[in-house]
Each structure stands twice: as structure tokens, then as C-alpha cells.
Design an enzyme around this catalytic site. Sequence first.
Site, PDB file in Angstrom:
ATOM      1  N   SER A 398       0.816  -1.203   0.000  1.00  0.00           N
ATOM      2  CA  SER A 398       0.000   0.000   0.000  1.00  0.00           C
ATOM      3  C   SER A 398       0.863   1.271   0.000  1.00  0.00           C
ATOM      4  CB  SER A 398      -0.962  -0.024   1.201  1.00  0.00           C
ATOM      5  OG  SER A 398      -1.909   1.008   1.112  1.00  0.00           O
ATOM      6  N   ASP A 473      -9.708  -4.662  -4.701  1.00  0.00           N
ATOM      7  CA  ASP A 473      -9.183  -3.592  -3.856  1.00  0.00           C
ATOM      8  C   ASP A 473     -10.199  -2.460  -3.712  1.00  0.00           C
ATOM      9  OD1 ASP A 473      -7.563  -1.476  -2.720  1.00  0.00           O
ATOM     10  OD2 ASP A 473      -5.836  -2.673  -3.325  1.00  0.00           O
ATOM     11  N   HIS A 550      22.934  -3.383 -26.585  1.00  0.00           N
ATOM     12  CA  HIS A 550      22.850  -2.006 -26.093  1.00  0.00           C
ATOM     13  C   HIS A 550      23.060  -1.871 -24.587  1.00  0.00           C
ATOM     14  CE1 HIS A 550      20.539  -1.997 -29.903  1.00  0.00           C
ATOM     15  NE2 HIS A 550      21.052  -0.778 -30.054  1.00  0.00           N
TER      16      HIS A 550
END
Length: 601
Positions: A398, A473, A550
Site C-alpha cells: 500500500s 481492492d 545495447h
Amino acid sequence: MSQLARRRSRYGLTSRAHNTSEAGRAGPAGGPAAGRAAARAGAMAKLLSCVLGPRLYKIYRERDSERAPASVPETPTAVTAPHSSSWDTYYQPRALEKHADSILALASVFWSISYYSSPFAFFYLYRKGYLSLSKVVPFSHYAGTLLLLLAGVACLRGIGRWTNPQYRQFITILEATHRNQSSENKRQLANYNFDFRSWPVDFHWEEPSSRKESRGGPSRRGVALLRPEPLHRGTADTLLNRVKKLPCQITSYLVAHTLGRRMLYPGSVYLLQKALMPVLLQGQARLVEECNGRRAKLLACDGNEIDTMFVDRRGTAEPQGQKLVICCEGNAGFYEVGCVSTPLEAGYSVLGWNHPGFAGSTGVPFPQNEANAMDVVVQFAIHRLGFQPQDIIIYAWSIGGFTATWAAMSYPDVSAMILDASFDDLVPLALKVMPDSWRGLVTRTVRQHLNLNNAEQLCRYQGPVLLIRRTKDEIITTTVPEDIMSNRGNDLLLKLLQHRYPRVMAEEGLRVVRQWLEASSQLEEASIYSRWEVEEDWCLSVLRSYQAEHGPDFPWSVGEDMSADGRRQLALFLARKHLHNFEATHCTPLPAQNFQMPWHL
């Protein structure tokens, strides 16, 4: 010569003994009187220590691995270890101490209620005309009398403690530890649970030698934070503009330091902590007695004292015990009963800590204080506990995502980060619970004083990341729990992927990831994944080839010369690797089997 020396030695001893006996005959009451005076002085000092000493909550059961020897070497600061028979239950105060503690605790609760209701009380008294001098003077007399009575109750509590051998033994160990923090004294002190304000400091933020030599480290003003951009860019910051902004700034400051901070961090409210005290004590006893946890007090650069608990699993056969998980709790979470249980059950070494103003930690939980606390916790893990940054995992639940992302940004060598039920930015969630007419005030207050910019900090981290989204949630959704697309964890994922893979997360990739995020079940997720025929082996080969050519540093330009179908596949593959769904509400504990290490190439 030897006989002469022996005679002189014998004569000297005889002379000293003779002088001593003469002094005793000259003052027959001198020696015993001095002894009695010293005993009375020691007793009064011990009584004063009992009056001013901290509240003792529990004496932990003695652990076999730390069982004290029968006798302790006689040093000036050595204290006899408690007998094993006293390690069975909570500390049992005598009747006098128990009743006095109840009275003082009740007075503390009333004071806290009076503090929070004082603005309304002052307004009411002013309207009724009770704030005149003729009314205030008698009230001050009553208040003074009440304070004297409470001081008397505190003295009675001290007498009750003084008559209790368990408390006298505890206060002796505490005083010895403050005089000399030897390993033996600290080991004995760790067997007691008491008011943490009296616990000696175990680690100082300036303790690492690199901090003392470096000028770029944190100062007493605090560690570095990412500052928000001005709301009105390009506006000249003249004196007139500053004067115009002053009322809004004062209002924002007052809102943040009164209502805002307590709404954002309800765990810092004293009344809530008082109600949770039995649960916190029980949780702490479990960590100490069953998990061999070690409590420590850390001093942050702003002067706040941070309460921590460390459980060491490096001596076990489980390989994950070599890794340390630093847990960052939610806005009403404490390490005693918080998310530390998940990595503990999974077999990891764990370091939990409480926010400033929570339980044993001092201060108030503003973003600067939060970052200062997290900084000293990480320093403690590295320089005192002996973990390398590559062996540290940051785990947050949270609102703990703010300190977790700050730590990952500031310590880029940490091995991984796991964010459970977290969000990208505080402003949308703050606007959800406040009236629409307050939109400007809320936005300004958050940006200036409570700026939890998790996504911005997360994008500064180059290591592996795993986001856990709760499908039901009810806290970090901006509409209703059933609307999974309003979960701010989605925005955290999208911002992370758009920063790391901007070419992949172009229009086609962004659209297909949003479709995948709309899925509310595993079946729907798999359906979308198979609809676009995602070839995981191909995605892995493309990403590994790019990394080999890269390097690993983000952002990557992979997908620049790729077809729209290829970008869709890569976008879905990356989204699935960075976010896992957990079908539960916000406060449901995360099972140990769901605590997985983030994906990395």
C-alpha cells in the site's frame, strides 16, 4: 634482607589494621553509619528510577540459544540474568502500580481527546464568554491541582514498582545498558518489552564511515527527494505573487499538519495505537520468542528514532535466508502485525520498521521524515547487519510503496522490488475522498506537503520490479472495487512500462495492455493473451538480443523497427511479467506462495 622485608611488610599490615581499629574506636558509629547512609541513598536512587522509569509490558520467555549462564562475570556494569522461571507470562505489576497505571493511562486518553477537540472547545468557550480572565484563573487553579494529583499518582506507581523485584531487576539492567552498551547488557535488555522511548540507540545515521567523509550524503535537514514542478510554470516569482499565494500556502500547511496527515496515516493517531496495543504486544512477542527477532532503535538524520525488528535466517538451510527483505508497511500497518509475516513464512531474513509516529518510532509521517527513516534502515541493513545491496529486496504494501520506491531510487544496487497493492500518485486517491469543491486545495496540499510520487521514483530504478494488484481492492480504486480499471496499480504499471519500453508501449501496445488490465479473472487474462498469439520464446530472444547489444540501462528503444503485431506481443509479454493479480481485498494478507521474485532477463 628477605626477613627484614617480611618484617616490614608484616609491620605495615599490622599498622594499617591498627589504624583502622583505632579509627573504629575513635568513632564507633562512623563505619556502620556511613554504610547505612550509602544504603539509604542507593534505595532512594532506585526509588527515583522506579518513579521515572518506563512502563514494563512483558518479560519474554528465555530462548535456549540465548540462555544466560548461571553467573555473570563481576564487572561494574554486569547484571545477574533473570531466572528461567520468570519468563512465562506478561509482567504482573503489583496492585499499587496496576491501579496507578490505569489512572495515568485514562488521563493520557482524556488529554489526547482534548487535544484533538481543542479547536472546537476553544470556539465554544469563546462563544459562551468563558475565555475571560475571571473564568480562566480559577480554571488554571483546578488544572494545577489536577497535575499535582497526577504527580502523586506517578509517585505511588513508582513505589509499587520499587516493591516489585522483577521491575527492580529490569531497571537495573536498563541503567547498566545506558552506562555501557556491552553485548551482554544488550542481550539481557532484549528480554524485556517496555516503553521504547527508554530503549538506548543502537545505530546512528552518521555511523557509517562513508557518511562522515562524504559531503553528498544526507544532512540534518534530510535526504534528497524529487520535488514537484510548479503548478504555474513560467510565472514570474515576484514579491506580489508571493503575497497572493501566502493565504493558500498557509491554508495548505494547516490542512496537511492537522486533518491531512492523520487521514493519510491513521496509524499515527495515539488513540488508535492505544486500542491496538494488546495486539501489537502479542505480535512483537511472537517475533521475539518464536522467530528469534532482535529489536533495535535507529536514529535518523532528522532526530527521529525508528523502531525496527530483524529476523535473521542466514543460519538456516534455506537458501532464501541469505536474502534480506526490508518491509515497508501501510498507512495503518505496524511490523508487529503487518506484511513482514509473508516473507517470514517464505523463509527470508526480514527487517521490519515502523513509520515515524507509529508505535515505538518518534516523529510524524511526512514524506521527508519517511525517506529519512528509510535511509537509516537501509544503512543499518548494510553496515550493521552485514547484507550487501545485491542481497536486499524491498517489499512494500500500500502506502509503503513511497519509501520502497525512494529506497530503490537512492540505492540502485538493491536486487529487486515488490510492490503489493500500491499506487502511482496520491492526488487521484485524495480527490476521491474529498469534496469536488476542494479540488484545488487538495491538489496543492498534496503536492506541497504530502507528495507521494511513487511512479516518478519507480522510473528511476533500473532493477527487477513486480507489482501485485488486488482484484477486489477497495482502497486504491477511484470508483468502486468492482471497477478494476480504476485501480491505480494499473497506472503504476503503465508508467513503468512506458518509461522502460517507450517504443513498445506506443499506441498499439498501450491499447492491448489496457485490454489485458480490464480482465477480472485468470480466464479472461489467458483469453486475451492467446488471442494475440504471444510467442514468449520470440519475445525473450528479442529482449535478450537488444540487451546484449545495447546494455541493460533503461529506457530501451526496442520495438522501434517492429511491426504493430510484434509490439503488441512484446507489450503483453512485459505486462504479464511485471504484474500479477491476487484475487483479494486490500487488507488481506498476501500468502507466502504469492511472494515471488520479480522477472528479469
